[in-house]
Scaffold this motif. Structure first.
Motif, PDB file in Angstrom:
ATOM      1  N   UNK A  33      68.593 -43.167 -46.213  1.00 57.76           N
ATOM      2  CA  UNK A  33      69.118 -43.616 -44.927  1.00 57.76           C
ATOM      3  C   UNK A  33      67.989 -43.907 -43.948  1.00 57.76           C
ATOM      4  N   UNK A  34      67.040 -42.994 -43.844  1.00 50.69           N
ATOM      5  CA  UNK A  34      65.948 -43.171 -42.896  1.00 50.69           C
ATOM      6  C   UNK A  34      65.077 -44.356 -43.283  1.00 50.69           C
ATOM      7  N   UNK A  35      64.792 -44.503 -44.560  1.00 51.89           N
ATOM      8  CA  UNK A  35      63.965 -45.622 -45.012  1.00 51.89           C
ATOM      9  C   UNK A  35      64.629 -46.956 -44.711  1.00 51.89           C
ATOM     10  N   UNK A  36      65.957 -46.990 -44.835  1.00 48.46           N
ATOM     11  CA  UNK A  36      66.681 -48.244 -44.637  1.00 48.46           C
ATOM     12  C   UNK A  36      66.911 -48.568 -43.165  1.00 48.46           C
ATOM     13  N   UNK A  37      67.386 -47.581 -42.406  1.00 46.93           N
ATOM     14  CA  UNK A  37      67.838 -47.856 -41.036  1.00 46.93           C
ATOM     15  C   UNK A  37      66.869 -47.421 -39.948  1.00 46.93           C
ATOM     16  N   UNK A  38      66.022 -46.429 -40.227  1.00 49.24           N
ATOM     17  CA  UNK A  38      65.062 -45.931 -39.233  1.00 49.24           C
ATOM     18  C   UNK A  38      63.705 -45.736 -39.889  1.00 49.24           C
ATOM     19  N   UNK A  39      63.042 -46.800 -40.303  1.00 43.80           N
ATOM     20  CA  UNK A  39      61.791 -46.664 -41.053  1.00 43.80           C
ATOM     21  C   UNK A  39      60.674 -45.988 -40.265  1.00 43.80           C
ATOM     22  N   UNK A  40      60.756 -45.984 -38.936  1.00 46.99           N
ATOM     23  CA  UNK A  40      59.720 -45.350 -38.143  1.00 46.99           C
ATOM     24  C   UNK A  40      59.981 -43.895 -37.805  1.00 46.99           C
ATOM     25  N   UNK A  41      61.136 -43.388 -38.218  1.00 44.92           N
ATOM     26  CA  UNK A  41      61.521 -42.012 -37.896  1.00 44.92           C
ATOM     27  C   UNK A  41      60.939 -41.046 -38.919  1.00 44.92           C
ATOM     28  N   UNK A  42      60.424 -39.923 -38.437  1.00 52.07           N
ATOM     29  CA  UNK A  42      59.804 -38.956 -39.343  1.00 52.07           C
ATOM     30  C   UNK A  42      60.845 -38.152 -40.115  1.00 52.07           C
ATOM     31  N   UNK A  43      60.610 -38.003 -41.399  1.00 51.19           N
ATOM     32  CA  UNK A  43      61.406 -37.122 -42.251  1.00 51.19           C
ATOM     33  C   UNK A  43      60.526 -35.945 -42.625  1.00 51.19           C
ATOM     34  N   UNK A  44      60.948 -34.753 -42.240  1.00 50.21           N
ATOM     35  CA  UNK A  44      60.202 -33.523 -42.486  1.00 50.21           C
ATOM     36  C   UNK A  44      61.003 -32.637 -43.433  1.00 50.21           C
ATOM     37  N   UNK A  45      60.426 -32.322 -44.577  1.00 53.94           N
ATOM     38  CA  UNK A  45      61.079 -31.417 -45.519  1.00 53.94           C
ATOM     39  C   UNK A  45      60.329 -30.091 -45.508  1.00 53.94           C
ATOM     40  N   UNK A  46      61.046 -29.010 -45.215  1.00 50.78           N
ATOM     41  CA  UNK A  46      60.472 -27.668 -45.179  1.00 50.78           C
ATOM     42  C   UNK A  46      60.822 -26.917 -46.459  1.00 50.78           C
ATOM     43  N   UNK A  47      60.030 -25.909 -46.746  1.00 53.14           N
ATOM     44  CA  UNK A  47      60.377 -25.035 -47.858  1.00 53.14           C
ATOM     45  C   UNK A  47      59.162 -24.353 -48.443  1.00 53.14           C
ATOM     46  N   UNK A  48      59.421 -23.509 -49.418  1.00 51.18           N
ATOM     47  CA  UNK A  48      58.354 -22.789 -50.094  1.00 51.18           C
ATOM     48  C   UNK A  48      57.812 -23.661 -51.229  1.00 51.18           C
ATOM     49  N   UNK A  49      56.528 -24.010 -51.193  1.00 53.16           N
ATOM     50  CA  UNK A  49      55.980 -24.886 -52.228  1.00 53.16           C
ATOM     51  C   UNK A  49      55.918 -24.238 -53.601  1.00 53.16           C
ATOM     52  N   UNK A  50      56.144 -22.920 -53.663  1.00 50.37           N
ATOM     53  CA  UNK A  50      56.163 -22.234 -54.956  1.00 50.37           C
ATOM     54  C   UNK A  50      57.583 -22.105 -55.506  1.00 50.37           C
ATOM     55  N   UNK A  51      58.562 -22.635 -54.776  1.00 54.96           N
ATOM     56  CA  UNK A  51      59.938 -22.673 -55.250  1.00 54.96           C
ATOM     57  C   UNK A  51      60.296 -24.118 -55.577  1.00 54.96           C
TER      58      UNK A  51
END
Length: 252
Positions: A68-86
């Protein structure tokens, strides 16, 4: 001299929208609709924290939001949080978000409640930070307000720190408030002095956000979820987004 951004970006964490949706099998409330409403109202980014048990944000949500963001809001930041060991790195490799926030939560935690520790976590984090950056993903580490750790964060290649702000929120109205806030100010300055940018998040709300940003200068982004979605239940997504943007503007 520290380069202070003109304003602080607002990233809306949609976990609690997904949590409500997951109590039934009707697909409502819609995470995509929530994202669209917030972005239409001026939010600067979307944050999700998909945990291994998928109790709120699910893998499909991550993929759908990315599309959705790539298509409609290409300038909006997508931030994915989480544990990199999971499970975080699988999403980073596949979706290549603008930012990955590494958080040291355990699989059974109700919510994030502490930052990474240095030097304890340094060497195991270093290759994952390097991998994410090689994919073009900015890396932020979730950290407690401890100025002495900022140089070590920079040394393993991270781009930003996200200051864990529950301590600030909990101290409001107590005799500890000034001292706690001073520690966040000192930590932000220490981070910026070694070339790190500063994000902040956890228990920030309309009641405390402006005061935090007035004191802790140069915060690039705040990620707000629980309070935001709680407010949206009463005010709606658009009005809530505008309220948080007003809080940010009031602090400038």
């Amino acid at each position: 001299m520290t380069n202070i951004p003109a304003t602080t970006a607002l990233s809306v964490n949609l976990n609690k929208v997904a949590l409500v949706r997951n109590t039934r099998h009707l697909g409502i409330p819609s995470v995509l609709f929530a994202a669209s409403m917030c972005l239409d109202a001026g939010a600067n980014g979307i944050t999700v924290h998909p945990r291994p048990d998928a109790r709120h944000i699910r893998a499909q949500d991550v993929h759908d939001l990315s599309a959705l963001l790539s298509r409609d809001w290409p300038g909006v930041e997508f931030n994915i949080e989480g544990n990199p060991f999971h499970n975080l790195m699988d999403f980073v490799r596949e979706r290549r978000p603008h930012q990955a926030t590494f958080v040291p939560d355990s699989e059974d935690q109700a919510t994030s409640d502490h930052g990474w520790r240095f030097p304890d976590d340094a060497e195991r984090l270093r290759p994952l930070v390097a991998e994410a950056k090689s994919l073009g993903v900015r890396v932020s580490l979730f950290m407690d307000p401890e100025p002495q750790m900022m140089a070590a964060v920079k040394a393993i290649g991270a781009d930003r720190v996200e200051l864990y702000t529950e301590g600030y929120a909990a101290s409001r109205g107590t005799s500890r408030a000034d001292g706690v806030l001073k520690l966040y100010v000192e930590t932000a300055r220490a981070a910026q002095a070694v070339g790190l940018e500063v994000n902040a998040g956890h228990d920030l709300s309309r009641d405390n956000l402006s005061d935090f940003l007035r004191a802790v200068r140069g915060v690039r982004e705040v990620s707000i979820g629980h309070a935001f979605v709680s407010d949206a239940l009463e005010l709606g997504y658009e009005a809530t987004t505008r309220e948080y943007l007003r809080c940010i503007a009031d602090a400038q």
